[in-house]
Structure formats: C-alpha cells, structure tokens
Scaffold this motif. Sequence first.
Motif, PDB file in Angstrom:
ATOM      1  N   PRO A 195     -38.941  22.959  19.868  1.00  0.00           N
ATOM      2  CA  PRO A 195     -38.967  24.005  19.086  1.00  0.00           C
ATOM      3  C   PRO A 195     -38.816  23.717  17.809  1.00  0.00           C
ATOM      4  O   PRO A 195     -38.020  22.750  17.247  1.00  0.00           O
ATOM      5  CB  PRO A 195     -37.958  25.090  19.583  1.00  0.00           C
ATOM      6  CG  PRO A 195     -37.071  24.244  20.335  1.00  0.00           C
ATOM      7  CD  PRO A 195     -37.718  23.007  20.869  1.00  0.00           C
ATOM      8  N   GLN A 196     -39.577  24.507  16.850  1.00  0.00           N
ATOM      9  CA  GLN A 196     -39.693  23.915  15.342  1.00  0.00           C
ATOM     10  C   GLN A 196     -38.944  24.806  14.491  1.00  0.00           C
ATOM     11  O   GLN A 196     -38.922  24.497  13.117  1.00  0.00           O
ATOM     12  CB  GLN A 196     -41.220  23.740  14.900  1.00  0.00           C
ATOM     13  CG  GLN A 196     -41.981  22.631  15.750  1.00  0.00           C
ATOM     14  CD  GLN A 196     -41.683  21.385  15.819  1.00  0.00           C
ATOM     15  OE1 GLN A 196     -40.914  20.911  14.844  1.00  0.00           O
ATOM     16  NE2 GLN A 196     -41.334  20.762  16.723  1.00  0.00           N
ATOM     17  N   LEU A 197     -38.563  26.039  14.925  1.00  0.00           N
ATOM     18  CA  LEU A 197     -38.009  26.948  13.792  1.00  0.00           C
ATOM     19  C   LEU A 197     -36.800  26.036  13.195  1.00  0.00           C
ATOM     20  O   LEU A 197     -36.722  26.263  11.709  1.00  0.00           O
ATOM     21  CB  LEU A 197     -37.469  28.121  14.493  1.00  0.00           C
ATOM     22  CG  LEU A 197     -37.122  29.152  13.641  1.00  0.00           C
ATOM     23  CD1 LEU A 197     -37.953  29.681  12.697  1.00  0.00           C
ATOM     24  CD2 LEU A 197     -36.454  30.439  14.423  1.00  0.00           C
ATOM     25  N   LEU A 198     -35.903  25.620  13.831  1.00  0.00           N
ATOM     26  CA  LEU A 198     -34.654  24.894  13.198  1.00  0.00           C
ATOM     27  C   LEU A 198     -35.343  23.903  12.277  1.00  0.00           C
ATOM     28  O   LEU A 198     -34.758  23.869  11.164  1.00  0.00           O
ATOM     29  CB  LEU A 198     -33.903  24.218  14.182  1.00  0.00           C
ATOM     30  CG  LEU A 198     -32.481  23.526  13.677  1.00  0.00           C
ATOM     31  CD1 LEU A 198     -31.752  24.258  12.927  1.00  0.00           C
ATOM     32  CD2 LEU A 198     -31.760  22.667  14.860  1.00  0.00           C
ATOM     33  N   SER A 199     -36.114  23.008  12.501  1.00  0.00           N
ATOM     34  CA  SER A 199     -36.839  22.093  11.570  1.00  0.00           C
ATOM     35  C   SER A 199     -37.383  22.839  10.447  1.00  0.00           C
ATOM     36  O   SER A 199     -37.296  22.534   9.208  1.00  0.00           O
ATOM     37  CB  SER A 199     -37.785  21.191  12.228  1.00  0.00           C
ATOM     38  OG  SER A 199     -37.246  20.454  13.321  1.00  0.00           O
ATOM     39  N   TRP A 200     -37.977  24.075  10.686  1.00  0.00           N
ATOM     40  CA  TRP A 200     -38.529  24.568   9.523  1.00  0.00           C
ATOM     41  C   TRP A 200     -37.568  25.010   8.624  1.00  0.00           C
ATOM     42  O   TRP A 200     -37.525  25.137   7.352  1.00  0.00           O
ATOM     43  CB  TRP A 200     -39.428  25.858   9.765  1.00  0.00           C
ATOM     44  CG  TRP A 200     -40.896  25.294  10.667  1.00  0.00           C
ATOM     45  CD1 TRP A 200     -41.337  24.223  10.591  1.00  0.00           C
ATOM     46  CD2 TRP A 200     -41.398  26.327  11.550  1.00  0.00           C
ATOM     47  NE1 TRP A 200     -42.522  24.418  11.156  1.00  0.00           N
ATOM     48  CE2 TRP A 200     -42.469  25.509  11.931  1.00  0.00           C
ATOM     49  CE3 TRP A 200     -41.185  27.511  12.373  1.00  0.00           C
ATOM     50  CZ2 TRP A 200     -43.386  25.687  12.825  1.00  0.00           C
ATOM     51  CZ3 TRP A 200     -42.267  27.784  12.936  1.00  0.00           C
ATOM     52  CH2 TRP A 200     -43.129  27.027  13.370  1.00  0.00           C
ATOM     53  N   ILE A 201     -36.437  25.750   9.096  1.00  0.00           N
ATOM     54  CA  ILE A 201     -35.245  25.998   8.125  1.00  0.00           C
ATOM     55  C   ILE A 201     -34.732  24.716   7.582  1.00  0.00           C
ATOM     56  O   ILE A 201     -34.361  24.836   6.544  1.00  0.00           O
ATOM     57  CB  ILE A 201     -34.185  26.763   9.232  1.00  0.00           C
ATOM     58  CG1 ILE A 201     -34.621  28.032   9.790  1.00  0.00           C
ATOM     59  CG2 ILE A 201     -32.937  27.027   8.431  1.00  0.00           C
ATOM     60  CD1 ILE A 201     -33.735  28.712  10.766  1.00  0.00           C
ATOM     61  N   ILE A 202     -34.643  23.673   8.086  1.00  0.00           N
ATOM     62  CA  ILE A 202     -33.807  22.403   7.657  1.00  0.00           C
ATOM     63  C   ILE A 202     -34.819  22.183   6.368  1.00  0.00           C
ATOM     64  O   ILE A 202     -34.649  21.695   5.376  1.00  0.00           O
ATOM     65  CB  ILE A 202     -33.694  21.336   8.555  1.00  0.00           C
ATOM     66  CG1 ILE A 202     -32.697  21.710   9.482  1.00  0.00           C
ATOM     67  CG2 ILE A 202     -33.551  20.185   7.806  1.00  0.00           C
ATOM     68  CD1 ILE A 202     -32.733  20.643  10.942  1.00  0.00           C
ATOM     69  N   SER A 203     -36.207  22.083   6.585  1.00  0.00           N
ATOM     70  CA  SER A 203     -37.033  21.908   5.853  1.00  0.00           C
ATOM     71  C   SER A 203     -36.969  22.755   4.525  1.00  0.00           C
ATOM     72  O   SER A 203     -37.032  22.336   3.362  1.00  0.00           O
ATOM     73  CB  SER A 203     -38.706  21.980   6.225  1.00  0.00           C
ATOM     74  OG  SER A 203     -38.762  21.005   7.203  1.00  0.00           O
ATOM     75  N   LEU A 220     -35.532  14.531  12.074  1.00  0.00           N
ATOM     76  CA  LEU A 220     -36.744  13.832  11.846  1.00  0.00           C
ATOM     77  C   LEU A 220     -38.011  14.674  11.797  1.00  0.00           C
ATOM     78  O   LEU A 220     -39.050  14.531  11.109  1.00  0.00           O
ATOM     79  CB  LEU A 220     -36.899  12.900  13.088  1.00  0.00           C
ATOM     80  CG  LEU A 220     -36.044  11.698  13.049  1.00  0.00           C
ATOM     81  CD1 LEU A 220     -36.004  10.768  14.325  1.00  0.00           C
ATOM     82  CD2 LEU A 220     -36.582  10.490  11.899  1.00  0.00           C
ATOM     83  N   ASN A 221     -37.948  15.867  12.559  1.00  0.00           N
ATOM     84  CA  ASN A 221     -39.146  16.783  12.830  1.00  0.00           C
ATOM     85  C   ASN A 221     -39.158  17.411  11.132  1.00  0.00           C
ATOM     86  O   ASN A 221     -40.363  17.634  10.693  1.00  0.00           O
ATOM     87  CB  ASN A 221     -38.986  17.759  13.814  1.00  0.00           C
ATOM     88  CG  ASN A 221     -39.572  17.164  15.039  1.00  0.00           C
ATOM     89  OD1 ASN A 221     -40.055  16.189  15.252  1.00  0.00           O
ATOM     90  ND2 ASN A 221     -39.399  18.069  16.244  1.00  0.00           N
ATOM     91  N   ALA A 222     -38.135  17.866  10.718  1.00  0.00           N
ATOM     92  CA  ALA A 222     -37.927  18.462   9.460  1.00  0.00           C
ATOM     93  C   ALA A 222     -38.478  17.791   8.443  1.00  0.00           C
ATOM     94  O   ALA A 222     -39.292  18.076   7.677  1.00  0.00           O
ATOM     95  CB  ALA A 222     -36.677  18.761   9.148  1.00  0.00           C
ATOM     96  N   LYS A 223     -38.240  16.225   8.536  1.00  0.00           N
ATOM     97  CA  LYS A 223     -38.889  15.381   7.551  1.00  0.00           C
ATOM     98  C   LYS A 223     -40.438  15.373   7.590  1.00  0.00           C
ATOM     99  O   LYS A 223     -40.980  15.211   6.696  1.00  0.00           O
ATOM    100  CB  LYS A 223     -38.167  13.905   7.702  1.00  0.00           C
ATOM    101  CG  LYS A 223     -37.738  13.204   6.630  1.00  0.00           C
ATOM    102  CD  LYS A 223     -36.951  11.967   6.902  1.00  0.00           C
ATOM    103  CE  LYS A 223     -37.417  10.850   6.003  1.00  0.00           C
ATOM    104  NZ  LYS A 223     -36.727   9.614   6.215  1.00  0.00           N
TER     105      LYS A 223
END
Lengths: 330, 162
Positions: free
Chosen positions: A69-77, A52-55
């Motif tokens: 932490p947002q790094l994983l979401s950034w990678i997913i995005s 959801l954060n990536a979205k």
Amino acid sequence: MTNDFFANKVVVNLRKRIDILFIAFCIILVIIYSIYISNMQQPIHDGAVYLLNAKSWLEGTKLYEGFRPQLLSWIISGIWILTGENWLHVKYIQSAFTIASGIILYLVIKHHKGPEFAFGVSGLTMLNGTVFANSIQILTEGLALFFLVLSLYSFKRNHWFLAGISIGLTFASRYTIVIQALAIFIMEGILVRKPIPIVKTLLATALVMGIVISAIYLKTNQFQTSLPGDSSLTFNLSTYYFVNSVDIWGLAVVLVPIALVSKRTYSDKFNYTFIFWFIVAIVFWSASPNNYQYRFTLQFPPAVYFLAILGAENLFYCLKSLMITPKRNQ
Amino acid sequence: MWSTFKSRILLAWTLFAMSIGIILFTAMNFQMVLLDELTNERDRNIIPPGFFDKTPVESLTKASQIIPRNETVVVSDHGPLSQYFLKHKVDVPYGADSQGSLLNHMIRHNLNYLLVYEGYSAEKHLKPLFSSNGLKELDNNFKEIANYSKDYGSIHVYKLIS
C-alpha cells in the motif's frame, strides 16, 4: 435521598475529571512513544521498503515493491519534499496516527457511552502491546487504524461523505483493512436505512479508491494488493487467534463472551457495529490458509475492548438490578 | 430465600470486581507485554535483532562510499535496508545453494561486490557459508575490503577477485 444526591454529585465530578485524566494519559503516551522511537536506530524490513517506495515516487523511478500500500510512502514523500530526504524525519509518523486514533475513539464512544467507558476502550487499545510495538515502527498498521476509527466516528456523527473518504483512505493505507471498514459501513447502513447517506459513502469510497488505484496503475502498469501466496482464503478457519487471544489482547478478552451472550448488549443498537466489526475481522483473518501474525489483529482491538468493557458493564447492571429487587419487594 | 438472594448478590459483586480487576491488570500489564514484544523470542517478524543498534546504518553508509556508484551489490540479507542506506541497487542471491553457485550468479550478472551480514542469510542454503566459520571459505574467491563490527554480528564487504 441524601446518599443518592451525594453519589450523583461524585459521579458528575468524576466524569468531568475523566476528560482531564484522558488528556494526561495521552501526554504520557506521547512521551513513552518518543522514548522508544528516538532510540530506534534502523527501520525494519517493511519500513525500509516504504522508505524506498517513497524515494521512488519522489525520483520517478520504479517502485521497490509495487504490491505494498502506497499511502504511507506518499506521506513520507510529502514530508521529504519539505524537509529533504532523511528517514529520521518520518520515524514518528505512525505513532502520531495511532495516538490520534485513540483520541477519536474516545470521542466517538464518550458521546454515547460516557467518558468512563470511552476511557476504558481507548486506554486498553493504546496500551495493547502489539499496537504499541508496531506503532513505533515505520509501518502502516497505525495509519490504517486511524482511518478505520475515523470512518467509525464519521458514521456515528452522520458525516457519510467523510466516512466514505475514510474508507477509501483505509484501503490506501492497508488494503485488507478495508474489509473491516466495509463491515462498519454495512452495519451502519442497515441501522440508518436511508439511501442517500449510503450513496454518499459509496461515491466517496469509489472516488478515493479510484484515485489510489489509478495512481499506482499509472506508475507500475498493474495493481496488486498482495503476494500470490497471501491472496487466498479458506472456509477451514484457523483457531490461531482464539488460541492466542489472551496473548494478543490480554486477560480482558475473557469478558468478550459475557458481552456477546448478554441480552442487554442487543438492546442498544450502538453496540451492533462493534459486534459485527469484531466478528468480521476475526473470521477474515482466521480464513487465511497459512499466514498468521499478531500484527494482523492491530486494527480491531477497539472492537475487542469495547465488548470487554461492555461485558463488565453488563455485570454491573446485573448487580444493580439484583440490589434494586429486594427494595421493591419491601 | 433471603440467603439465596444474598449469595446471588455476593456472586454478582465478585464477578464484577473480577472484571474490573481483569481490565486494570490488562492495562497495567502493558509494560511487561511491551518488553516481551521487543525481544527476539516473541515476534521475530516485527522487531529485528539490533533494533536499538546504530552501527548497521553507520556501517552501510560507510560501505556506500567505498563501493563504486554504478555497482549492484549482492547482499546476504536485509535487502531493502541495504538498498536504502547503501544507496546502491542490491541483489539477494535467491536460488544459490553453495559458494560455487553464488560465484556463477555473480559472474553471470557482472556483480563484483558482496556484502555479508555475518550469520544472516535470506537464502537458507547459504546460511552455513555466511556464518562466522563459513566466511573463511570466501577468501579463495573474494578479497575483504571492509569489516564493520556491530552489537549483533559484523558486516563484511568483499570484492570478487577477477
């Protein structure tokens, strides 16, 4: 002399083959991961949050949970920009980082301790049940393990700026694991005793952390690293991780005290980093007043198994010295 | 003195062999530990029930097509999972402790749809209501518009009767 020559030849040949064995081990591990992950039909709670954060990052909407932490979401995005949004495309991210961390761990330890030792530490880390069970999920534990091990590799290979970047990315992948990365930095800084490398690492760390914090602050108008209930520490250390140590790390953990009490352990400065890493990690997680989970230990099995293998090695050298002693007396 | 020396060597050999055995056992125990990790009993925080069950995601995807796009859906549990696959905003009714307070919460915030994971409730006081037996009480104020079965319980979608 003939027997010694033959034994040395066997050892040399075996060492060449250990690299091949390790590659085969990694391939088998990839297959096992693929089997489990391909059967995963839904993300767990935290995994869905990262999706959801990536979205949110892609669509410019409010983050579902800004304290994550947002790094994983950034990678997913980043992946979704190329492939389109589909959670199935990102199921394998964590396992890739976990396996890569095992490879880097092997390389960094092999350089100093030899391939047998390195295979032992890396193999046990990758075969740890908690490491595996968490790495098949859409979580951040494997990501943090990768950058933590990368920082260790960078320090041992004198790439101090890269080490700083790795520490910053460890922070970005899982905020609390930066404590372990800083512990590694502190010990390596003490061992090197030169200001320039230390300053390089500090600058790189500050740069990456600054970018991460700024990006999140601009999006959410705040920077939060945890829920309020999880942000306190206590001097009254919990025995949870000691009591459950065999369950978490397996029987090999009983060899750790042998390493810690052996004089031989402290004759090699290479070991100091792993000792300090282990102590800082276990004290930190034990200082939580109420939140204890096996997966919090996921980033320091390398230190645990390093000490376990070191304990076995110390026993071997003790045995060797006993067997040499009667020959000298003759 | 020689026999003492021999016994020391024997002890050292034994300890060393045991240490190798312990390390090998730890490595070979991997599969057993892994199976243990993937069961509910070991670590409820990590592996959810129905980890290998594909019907929840399929059910949520189908449910997203029968709920109007601009509606926020009240869900009994699994908020993030529901929001991601329903593609609707979701609301978990924390603080509600009965069907009456759930109804008040929904009416006050103009929420018309309720999705229930049978037997699961993030709000512990609503667990009896969202159990297999408790769901019958919802028929007084809600109309069930969809029901999806899965290996680990059903998913029910209700619309508030105005």
